[in-house]
Design a protein around this motif. Structure first.
Motif, PDB file in Angstrom:
ATOM      1  N   MET A   1      -2.300  29.439  29.725  1.00 54.60           N
ATOM      2  CA  MET A   1      -2.238  28.925  28.585  1.00 54.60           C
ATOM      3  C   MET A   1      -1.469  29.954  27.346  1.00 54.60           C
ATOM      4  N   SER A   2      -0.765  29.654  26.562  1.00 58.94           N
ATOM      5  CA  SER A   2      -0.075  30.558  25.597  1.00 58.94           C
ATOM      6  C   SER A   2      -0.478  29.697  24.322  1.00 58.94           C
ATOM      7  N   ARG A   3      -0.430  30.579  23.155  1.00 56.38           N
ATOM      8  CA  ARG A   3      -0.505  30.126  21.849  1.00 56.38           C
ATOM      9  C   ARG A   3       0.234  31.299  20.967  1.00 56.38           C
ATOM     10  N   ARG A   4       0.500  31.065  19.821  1.00 57.88           N
ATOM     11  CA  ARG A   4       1.036  31.766  18.774  1.00 57.88           C
ATOM     12  C   ARG A   4       0.154  31.936  17.784  1.00 57.88           C
ATOM     13  N   ILE A   5      -0.012  33.244  17.315  1.00 58.00           N
ATOM     14  CA  ILE A   5      -0.959  33.286  15.933  1.00 58.00           C
ATOM     15  C   ILE A   5       0.144  33.855  14.913  1.00 58.00           C
ATOM     16  N   ASN A   6       0.166  33.218  13.714  1.00 58.62           N
ATOM     17  CA  ASN A   6       1.036  33.630  12.612  1.00 58.62           C
ATOM     18  C   ASN A   6       0.318  34.763  11.738  1.00 58.62           C
ATOM     19  N   LEU A   7       0.694  35.764  11.670  1.00 58.52           N
ATOM     20  CA  LEU A   7       0.277  37.217  11.045  1.00 58.52           C
ATOM     21  C   LEU A   7       0.385  36.817   9.552  1.00 58.52           C
ATOM     22  N   ASP A   8       1.558  36.029   9.119  1.00 60.81           N
ATOM     23  CA  ASP A   8       1.970  36.067   7.937  1.00 60.81           C
ATOM     24  C   ASP A   8       1.311  34.937   6.942  1.00 60.81           C
ATOM     25  N   LYS A   9       0.162  35.535   6.401  1.00 61.06           N
ATOM     26  CA  LYS A   9      -1.085  34.640   5.663  1.00 61.06           C
ATOM     27  C   LYS A   9      -0.641  34.635   4.191  1.00 61.06           C
ATOM     28  N   PRO A  10      -0.729  33.543   3.307  1.00 63.89           N
ATOM     29  CA  PRO A  10      -0.723  33.804   2.019  1.00 63.89           C
ATOM     30  C   PRO A  10      -1.379  35.001   1.205  1.00 63.89           C
ATOM     31  N   ASN A  11      -2.569  35.430   1.596  1.00 60.48           N
ATOM     32  CA  ASN A  11      -3.350  36.656   0.917  1.00 60.48           C
ATOM     33  C   ASN A  11      -3.202  37.667   1.860  1.00 60.48           C
ATOM     34  N   LEU A  12      -2.453  38.400   1.851  1.00 62.56           N
ATOM     35  CA  LEU A  12      -2.267  39.874   2.795  1.00 62.56           C
ATOM     36  C   LEU A  12      -2.924  40.849   2.162  1.00 62.56           C
ATOM     37  N   PRO A  13      -3.691  41.599   2.668  1.00 61.99           N
ATOM     38  CA  PRO A  13      -3.887  41.729   4.466  1.00 61.99           C
ATOM     39  C   PRO A  13      -4.845  40.529   4.667  1.00 61.99           C
ATOM     40  N   ASP A  14      -4.839  40.029   5.655  1.00 65.37           N
ATOM     41  CA  ASP A  14      -5.704  38.946   6.172  1.00 65.37           C
ATOM     42  C   ASP A  14      -6.836  39.702   6.956  1.00 65.37           C
ATOM     43  N   PRO A  15      -8.017  39.842   6.616  1.00 65.13           N
ATOM     44  CA  PRO A  15      -9.231  40.427   7.153  1.00 65.13           C
ATOM     45  C   PRO A  15      -9.432  40.064   8.664  1.00 65.13           C
ATOM     46  N   GLN A  16      -9.221  38.747   8.998  1.00 66.96           N
ATOM     47  CA  GLN A  16      -9.657  38.148  10.393  1.00 66.96           C
ATOM     48  C   GLN A  16      -8.346  38.566  11.314  1.00 66.96           C
ATOM     49  N   CYS A  17      -7.090  38.798  11.075  1.00 74.23           N
ATOM     50  CA  CYS A  17      -6.036  39.170  11.624  1.00 74.23           C
ATOM     51  C   CYS A  17      -6.156  40.637  11.855  1.00 74.23           C
ATOM     52  N   MET A  18      -6.329  41.593  10.710  1.00 76.68           N
ATOM     53  CA  MET A  18      -6.597  42.952  10.834  1.00 76.68           C
ATOM     54  C   MET A  18      -7.702  43.186  11.909  1.00 76.68           C
ATOM     55  N   ALA A  19      -8.861  42.398  11.695  1.00 74.12           N
ATOM     56  CA  ALA A  19      -9.999  42.683  12.716  1.00 74.12           C
ATOM     57  C   ALA A  19      -9.591  42.372  13.932  1.00 74.12           C
ATOM     58  N   TRP A  20      -8.812  41.409  14.523  1.00 70.45           N
ATOM     59  CA  TRP A  20      -8.248  40.977  15.772  1.00 70.45           C
ATOM     60  C   TRP A  20      -7.447  42.087  16.309  1.00 70.45           C
ATOM     61  N   LEU A  21      -6.609  42.412  15.426  1.00 71.92           N
ATOM     62  CA  LEU A  21      -5.665  43.498  15.848  1.00 71.92           C
ATOM     63  C   LEU A  21      -6.385  44.806  16.350  1.00 71.92           C
ATOM     64  N   GLU A  22      -7.143  45.305  15.395  1.00 70.10           N
ATOM     65  CA  GLU A  22      -7.811  46.592  15.693  1.00 70.10           C
ATOM     66  C   GLU A  22      -8.787  46.353  16.986  1.00 70.10           C
ATOM     67  N   ALA A  23      -9.465  45.255  17.057  1.00 66.74           N
ATOM     68  CA  ALA A  23     -10.529  44.922  18.483  1.00 66.74           C
ATOM     69  C   ALA A  23      -9.562  45.218  19.707  1.00 66.74           C
ATOM     70  N   ASN A  24      -8.256  44.782  19.297  1.00 76.43           N
ATOM     71  CA  ASN A  24      -7.336  45.053  20.648  1.00 76.43           C
ATOM     72  C   ASN A  24      -6.511  46.285  20.769  1.00 76.43           C
ATOM     73  N   GLY A  25      -6.819  47.459  19.854  1.00 73.04           N
ATOM     74  CA  GLY A  25      -6.394  48.627  20.029  1.00 73.04           C
ATOM     75  C   GLY A  25      -5.105  48.561  19.208  1.00 73.04           C
ATOM     76  N   ILE A  26      -4.802  47.744  18.437  1.00 76.90           N
ATOM     77  CA  ILE A  26      -3.520  47.752  17.572  1.00 76.90           C
ATOM     78  C   ILE A  26      -3.606  48.128  16.274  1.00 76.90           C
ATOM     79  N   ASP A  27      -2.984  49.102  15.619  1.00 72.95           N
ATOM     80  CA  ASP A  27      -3.232  49.488  14.270  1.00 72.95           C
ATOM     81  C   ASP A  27      -2.557  48.411  13.457  1.00 72.95           C
TER      82      ASP A  27
END
Length: 88
Positions: A1-27
Motif C-alpha cells: 500500500m502506498s500513500r502520499r504525505i503533504n509536507l507543505d502545511k499552512p503553519n511551517l515548520p510543522d512539528p509532526q512532519c519534522m518529528a516524523w522525518l527525524e525519526a526516519n533519519g532525515i534532516d
C-alpha cells in the motif's frame, strides 16, 4: 500500500512532519516543504537539497548568473517510523 504525505502545511515548520522525518533519519532542514512524500513498501521517497561537503546547499544559477534556486535530488530511504506514529 502506498500513500502520499503533504509536507507543505499552512503553519511551517510543522512539528509532526519534522518529528516524523527525524525519526526516519532525515534532516528536516534539508527537505523542501513544498512537496508530497511517497510512503510505499516500508520506504520513503522524497526530494532533498544537494549539499556540498561542508554542508551548504548547492545553488542553481540562470544564464545571467543570477541565483534561481537550490539543487535538489530524489532519495529513497527505509522507513523506520510510520507516519501514523506522529499523527500524520
Amino acid at each position: 500500500m502506498s500513500r502520499r504525505i503533504n509536507l507543505d502545511k499552512p503553519n511551517l515548520p510543522d512539528p509532526q512532519c519534522m518529528a516524523w522525518l527525524e525519526a526516519n533519519g532525515i534532516d528536516p532542514s534539508g527537505v523542501p516543504a513544498a512537496q508530497e512524500v511517497l510512503v510505499e513498501d516500508d520506504q520513503i521517497t522524497l526530494v532533498e537539497y544537494v549539499r556540498s561537503l561542508d554542508g551548504f546547499k548547492l545553488p542553481v544559477h540562470d544564464s545571467n548568473g543570477e541565483l534561481c534556486g537550490w539543487k535538489k535530488h530524489l532519495v529513497t530511504v527505509p522507513m523506520l517510523s510510520a507516519p501514523e506514529n506522529h499523527g500524520l
